[in-house]
Motif scaffolding. Structure first.
Motif, mmCIF file in Angstrom:
data_model
loop_
_atom_site.group_PDB
_atom_site.id
_atom_site.type_symbol
_atom_site.label_atom_id
_atom_site.label_comp_id
_atom_site.label_asym_id
_atom_site.label_seq_id
_atom_site.Cartn_x
_atom_site.Cartn_y
_atom_site.Cartn_z
ATOM 1 N N ILE A 3 0.835 -1.200 0.000
ATOM 2 C CA ILE A 3 0.000 0.000 0.000
ATOM 3 C C ILE A 3 0.871 1.252 0.000
ATOM 4 N N LEU A 4 1.905 1.251 0.840
ATOM 5 C CA LEU A 4 2.816 2.395 0.877
ATOM 6 C C LEU A 4 3.521 2.583 -0.454
ATOM 7 N N LEU A 5 3.917 1.477 -1.079
ATOM 8 C CA LEU A 5 4.570 1.562 -2.380
ATOM 9 C C LEU A 5 3.613 2.100 -3.432
ATOM 10 N N SER A 6 2.356 1.663 -3.382
ATOM 11 C CA SER A 6 1.359 2.157 -4.337
ATOM 12 C C SER A 6 1.157 3.661 -4.186
ATOM 13 N N ILE A 7 1.045 4.119 -2.934
ATOM 14 C CA ILE A 7 0.871 5.557 -2.695
ATOM 15 C C ILE A 7 2.080 6.338 -3.187
ATOM 16 N N ALA A 8 3.276 5.805 -2.917
ATOM 17 C CA ALA A 8 4.501 6.484 -3.362
ATOM 18 C C ALA A 8 4.551 6.572 -4.884
ATOM 19 N N LEU A 9 4.134 5.504 -5.565
ATOM 20 C CA LEU A 9 4.144 5.511 -7.033
ATOM 21 C C LEU A 9 3.101 6.482 -7.585
ATOM 22 N N LEU A 10 1.939 6.556 -6.948
ATOM 23 C CA LEU A 10 0.910 7.504 -7.395
ATOM 24 C C LEU A 10 1.399 8.940 -7.256
ATOM 25 N N ILE A 11 2.020 9.242 -6.115
ATOM 26 C CA ILE A 11 2.584 10.586 -5.931
ATOM 27 C C ILE A 11 3.694 10.841 -6.935
ATOM 28 N N GLY A 12 4.523 9.818 -7.162
ATOM 29 C CA GLY A 12 5.591 9.955 -8.158
ATOM 30 C C GLY A 12 5.051 10.208 -9.553
ATOM 31 N N ALA A 13 3.907 9.610 -9.873
ATOM 32 C CA ALA A 13 3.302 9.836 -11.187
ATOM 33 C C ALA A 13 2.863 11.285 -11.344
ATOM 34 N N VAL A 14 2.264 11.855 -10.291
ATOM 35 C CA VAL A 14 1.837 13.257 -10.348
ATOM 36 C C VAL A 14 3.047 14.179 -10.468
ATOM 37 N N VAL A 15 4.099 13.882 -9.709
ATOM 38 C CA VAL A 15 5.325 14.687 -9.790
ATOM 39 C C VAL A 15 5.919 14.603 -11.188
ATOM 40 N N THR A 16 5.920 13.410 -11.763
ATOM 41 C CA THR A 16 6.438 13.231 -13.126
ATOM 42 C C THR A 16 5.648 14.062 -14.123
ATOM 43 N N ILE A 36 0.396 8.830 -18.099
ATOM 44 C CA ILE A 36 1.388 8.335 -17.135
ATOM 45 C C ILE A 36 0.804 7.188 -16.312
ATOM 46 N N GLY A 37 -0.470 7.319 -15.920
ATOM 47 C CA GLY A 37 -1.114 6.219 -15.214
ATOM 48 C C GLY A 37 -1.158 4.954 -16.052
ATOM 49 N N LEU A 38 -1.395 5.111 -17.347
ATOM 50 C CA LEU A 38 -1.406 3.958 -18.246
ATOM 51 C C LEU A 38 -0.029 3.306 -18.310
ATOM 52 N N LEU A 39 1.022 4.126 -18.341
ATOM 53 C CA LEU A 39 2.388 3.593 -18.356
ATOM 54 C C LEU A 39 2.732 2.921 -17.023
ATOM 55 N N PHE A 40 2.267 3.512 -15.924
ATOM 56 C CA PHE A 40 2.532 2.922 -14.617
ATOM 57 C C PHE A 40 1.795 1.601 -14.427
ATOM 58 N N SER A 41 0.757 1.374 -15.208
ATOM 59 C CA SER A 41 0.038 0.096 -15.104
ATOM 60 C C SER A 41 0.901 -1.080 -15.525
ATOM 61 N N LEU A 42 2.054 -0.789 -16.160
ATOM 62 C CA LEU A 42 2.987 -1.853 -16.540
ATOM 63 C C LEU A 42 3.761 -2.385 -15.342
ATOM 64 N N PHE A 43 3.782 -1.616 -14.240
ATOM 65 C CA PHE A 43 4.453 -2.095 -13.037
ATOM 66 C C PHE A 43 3.682 -3.283 -12.467
ATOM 67 N N PRO A 44 4.386 -4.306 -12.000
ATOM 68 C CA PRO A 44 3.696 -5.505 -11.472
ATOM 69 C C PRO A 44 2.693 -5.198 -10.360
ATOM 70 N N ILE A 45 2.983 -4.176 -9.549
ATOM 71 C CA ILE A 45 2.100 -3.870 -8.427
ATOM 72 C C ILE A 45 0.743 -3.356 -8.892
ATOM 73 N N PHE A 46 0.662 -2.873 -10.134
ATOM 74 C CA PHE A 46 -0.589 -2.329 -10.663
ATOM 75 C C PHE A 46 -1.233 -3.236 -11.711
ATOM 76 N N TYR A 47 -0.803 -4.478 -11.821
ATOM 77 C CA TYR A 47 -1.432 -5.396 -12.772
ATOM 78 C C TYR A 47 -2.898 -5.590 -12.386
#
Length: 690
Positions: A3-16, A36-47
Motif C-alpha cells: 500500500i505504501l509503495l502504491s501511494i509512493a508511485l501515485l505521488i511519483g506519477a503526479v510529480v512526473t 502516465i497512469g497507463l504507463l505505470f500500469s505496466l508495473f507488477p504492483i498495478f497489474y
C-alpha cells in the motif's frame, strides 16, 4: 508495504506529470496524467488494477470536495442558491432522463433501473479537468463560476439517484413520494450534519487557539482530519458524505472570513497544506483512471467485437445527449438570475456560452468512483451487466476529456495577459534594486546591509546573481572604471594621507589596480580559477616537502627557518604591521564605497533605468573587500526584523509610485504586491524577534 509503495508511485506519477508538463504545453494536464497512469500500469504492483470505491471516496474525493467548499464564500453560495439548485438538481434530472432514454434504445437488454443507474453515474462533472484544459484560454469568469457551482453539488445528486436506481432494481418498485423523501433526507441531512459538526470543530479549534501552549500542533491536524471525520459520520447516519464535507468546507470559509486576523500563521500554513494536498489528489484521480484502462480494455476484449462496438457507440451517444441537454438547458433558460452566468437570452453570447457549457461538461473522479462502487452481487447473485456499465462509464469519461481538450481551444480565444512576463521581470528587478539602493543609503553596519541585500536578491526569479564573463559588458566596465577613479581619489585625500603611511596607501592602490581594474581579464582574481588551483597545488607540495601538516609542525618549521635567516624577522614584522594597516584602510574604503554606491552612482543608474548593473556592482565590491580582508568564511549576521519590514516598505513604495505615475497597470502592481506579501510572510516567520 504494497500500500505504501502504491501511494509512493501515485505521488511519483503526479510529480512526473508536473515535470514534463512544460514540455507539452498544448496537451492538457489531465491527458498527461492519464497517459502516465497507463504507463505505470505496466508495473507488477498495478497489474489488473481495480479501484477500491470506499478508499477512493473517503481518502480522495472527500478532501477534494472539502477544499472546494472552502474555496467558495458562503455569501456567494447563498446569493446564487437558485442557480445552484437548477444546475445541480434540475439540470442533473434532465440529463438523467435524456441518458436513460438514449440507453434504453440500444440493444443492451439492460433493465430500466440499470439505465437510470448509468445515467446517475455519468451526471457528476469535474471542473478540475476543465481548468487544466482552459489554461491560457479566455474562459468567461461567470460561466466558469457556474461550472464550479454545478460540480460542487451535482456529485451528491448523482449519488442519491444511483442509490434510488439500485433500490428500485433490488426491490422491483419505488414510490415517487418515497423517492423524493429519501432524496431530501440524504441531501438535506448531509448538509445539516456537515454544517453542525463543522461548526463544533471550528469552535473547538478557536478554544484551542487561546488555551493551549502550542495551538498550531493541535489545530492544523484537527483541520486536516475534519473532512474524514465528517464524511464518516454522515455516511454512518445514512446521509450524503459528499454534501456533508462540502457544507463543512463552506463553514470553514465563513470562519476564515470572520477571523482573518486571528491565528494568521495557522491560517497561512493550513491554506498552503490544503492547496498542496488537493492539487496532489486531483492529479492522482487521473493517474488512477489511467491505471484502470488496461482492465477496461481487457473487459472489452472479452465482450467481443460486436458488443464492444455497441458499448462504444452507446458511450458516444450518451455524451452527445448530455452535450445536447446542457446546450438546450442554457439556451432555453429565461431566468434573470442566470443572465450573469450565460448572457442575455437569444443573444450570440448566450449561444456561444451554451456551446462552451456543453463542452465543459467533463466527467472524471466522481463518475469513475460511482462506476467502480457498484456491488458485485445482489441477493447472492452476480450483479448483471456490471462490467458493461463500468466500460460505458469509463468511455464516457475519456470521450468527454478528449472532446473538450480539442474543442475548447477552438471555441475559446487565447487569454490576453494584462502584462507580459518581460514587463513583470523588468519591474520586479527595478523594485528590488531600488529597495537595495535605499538600504545602502541607511546608516547601519555594512555587514547588515550585505546580508539584507542578499536576502532581497532572492526575490528575483533567477535568485542571487553570480558573476561570469558575460556580466562584464560594455555598459558595466565604465561603471567599474568610475568606481576605481573615485576610490583612488579617496586614497589621495588629506584624511587618508594624514592617517596612513605612503607604503600602506601604495599597497592598497596596487590591490585596487589588480582587483577592480579590467575585471574581465584573466588576471582578475575572481576569474582566475587556474591560478588559484596552481597556488593550492604549490601549498600542498610545500607541506609534503617540509612535513608541516599540523599547526605545531608549521610553528616549529617557522622558528627553525627564522633562526637560520635572522634578517627575515624584521621583514615579517614590517609585513604584519602593513597588513594590519591595509585591513584598517580596507574597512574605511569599504564604508566610502557604500556611500559612493548609495549616492550619485545609484541615482544615475535608477534615473536611466540601468538597474541591471546595481547587483553586479554590489556583488563585485563585496567580493573585493572580502578578499582583501581575507574573509573566506561567511559571517553569520542576524538581521533584525525591523530592517526587513523597512526593506519591504521600500518595495511597496516603489510599486505604488510606479502605479501612480502610470508606468505599470493595476494588474502588474497587484502581482508585485502579492509577491512582496509572500516574501514578507515567509521572511518574518523565520525571524526570531529580539
Amino acid at each position: 508495504m504494497s500500500i505504501l509503495l502504491s501511494i509512493a508511485l501515485l505521488i511519483g506519477a503526479v510529480v512526473t506529470a508536473n515535470i514534463i508538463q512544460p514540455f507539452f504545453k498544448r496537451i492538457p494536464e489531465a491527458i498527461i496524467l492519464i497517459t502516465i497512469g497507463l504507463l505505470f500500469s505496466l508495473f507488477p504492483i498495478f497489474y489488473n488494477y481495480k479501484i477500491n470505491p470506499e478508499f477512493f471516496m473517503f481518502l480522495i474525493i472527500a478532501p477534494i470536495m472539502f477544499q472546494e467548499g472552502q474555496s467558495h464564500p458562503y455569501n456567494m453560495i447563498r446569493k446564487n442558491s437558485k442557480t445552484i439548485i437548477q444546475l445541480s438538481v434540475f439540470l442533473s434530472l434532465f440529463t438523467v432522463v435524456l441518458v436513460a432514454l438514449v440507453s434504453s434504445n440500444f440493444q443492451t437488454r439492460w433493465p430500466l433501473a440499470l439505465t437510470v443507474a448509468l445515467a446517475a453515474i455519468v451526471v457528476p462533472t469535474d471542473t478540475v479537468a476543465v481548468s487544466s484544459m482552459t489554461q491560457g484560454l479566455a474562459m468567461p469568469k461567470k460561466l466558469n463560476q457556474s461550472l464550479e457551482l454545478e460540480s460542487l453539488f451535482n456529485d451528491a445528486t448523482g449519488l442519491v439517484l444511483l442509490d434510488l436506481a439500485l433500490t428500485f432494481f433490488t426491490k422491483g418498485s419505488l414510490s415517487p413520494i418515497e423517492g423524493v423523501g429519501y432524496f431530501l433526507f440524504v441531501a438535506l441531512g448531509g448538509l445539516a450534519i456537515g454544517a453542525v459538526l463543522s461548526y463544533l470543530l471550528v469552535a473547538l479549534r478557536l478554544y484551542l487557539n487561546f488555551h493551549v501552549s502550542s495551538p498550531q500542533a493541535t489545530t492544523i491536524p484537527l483541520n486536516l482530519l475534519t473532512p474524514f471525520v465528517i464524511y464518516i459520520a454522515a455516511e454512518h447516519l445514512g446521509t450524503s458524505g459528499i454534501l456533508a464535507v462540502v457544507a463543512a468546507g463552506m463553514v470553514h470559509n465563513w470562519e476564515k472570513s470572520k477571523l482573518q486576523l486571528i491565528s494568521t500563521e495557522s491560517q497561512i500554513v493550513t491554506a498552503t497544506i490544503w492547496k498542496t494536498i488537493t492539487t496532489l489528489l486531483n492529479g492522482i484521480v487521473f493517474v488512477i483512471l489511467g491505471l484502470a484502462l488496461p482492465r477496461i480494455f481487457n473487459m472489452m476484449v472479452s465482450f467481443g467485437w460486436v458488443l464492444s462496438t455497441t458499448l462504444a457507440t452507446l458511450a458516444l451517444a450518451i455524451y452527445l445527449a448530455m452535450f445536447l441537454g446542457r446546450f438546450l438547458w442554457v439556451t432555453m433558460r429565461r431566468d434573470d438570475h442566470t443572465t450573469d452566468f450565460f448572457g442575455r437570452h437569444h443573444s450570440s453570447d448566450r449561444q456561444k456560452r451554451a456551446r462552451i457549457f456543453g463542452l465543459a461538461g467533463v466527467h472524471g473522479a466522481v463518475t469513475l468512483s460511482l462506476a467502480m462502487s457498484l456491488p458485485t452481487k445482489i441477493h447472492g447473485h452476480a450483479f448483471p451487466f456490471l462490467n458493461q456499465i463500468q466500460v460505458v462509464a469509463t468511455l464516457v469519461i475519456l470521450i468527454s476529456i478528449l472532446v473538450a481538450s480539442v474543442a475548447l481551444p477552438l471555441v475559446l480565444e487565447k487569454e490576453t495577459a494584462e502584462f507580459s512576463e518581460a514587463d513583470l521581470v523588468t519591474t520586479r528587478t527595478l523594485m528590488i534594486d531600488s529597495a537595495i539602493l535605499k538600504i545602502d543609503q541607511q546608516d547601519f553596519d555594512s555587514n547588515l546591509k550585505k546580508a539584507l541585500s542578499q536576502t532581497l536578491q532572492t526575490q528575483k526569479i533567477t535568485g542571487g546573481h553570480r558573476l561570469d564573463r558575460n556580466d562584464f559588458s560594455n555598459d558595466f566596465l565604465p561603471l567599474v572604471s568610475t568606481i576605481v577613479d573615485e576610490l583612488n581619489a579617496y586614497l589621495e585625500s588629506d584624511q587618508i594621507q594624514e592617517r596612513y603611511s605612503e607604503t600602506t596607501i601604495a599597497i592598497y592602490s596596487k590591490i585596487i589596480q589588480r582587483g577592480l581594474t579590467n575585471p574581465a581579464t584573466k588576471r582578475h582574481p575572481f576569474m582566475n580559477l587556474n591560478r588559484q588551483l596552481r597556488h593550492r597545488a604549490r601549498e600542498i607540495r610545500f607541506h609534503f616537502k617540509t612535513k608541516t601538516f599540523t599547526r605545531k609542525q608549521r610553528e616549529r618549521y617557522q622558528e627553525s627557518y627564522l633562526s637560520q635567516h635572522p634578517e627575515q624577522r624584521k621583514q615579517i614584522s614590517s609585513f604584519r604591521d602593513n597588513r594590519q594597516a591595509v585591513w584598517a584602510l580596507n574597512k574605511e574604503v569599504q564604508t566610502y564605497a557604500d556611500h559612493l554606491l548609495a549616492t550619485h552612482l545609484a541615482d544615475e543608474m535608477i534615473h536611466h533605468a540601468d538597474t541591471k548593473n546595481v547587483d553586479r556592482i554590489r556583488h563585485l565590491l563585496d567580493r573585493f573587500f572580502d578578499l582583501v580582508a581575507h574573509d573566506y568564511q561567511r559571517v553569520d549576521v542576524s538581521v533584525p526584523s525591523a530592517l526587513y519590514i523597512q526593506a519591504f516598505g521600500f518595495e511597496y513604495n516603489f510599486v505604488s509610485n510606479q502605479l501612480v505615475q502610470k508606468k505599470i497597470n493595476s494588474a502588474l502592481a497587484n502581482q508585485l504586491y502579492h509577491e512582496i506579501n509572500q516574501a514578507q510572510t515567509l521572511q518574518l516567520m523565520d525571524i526570531t524577534t529580539e
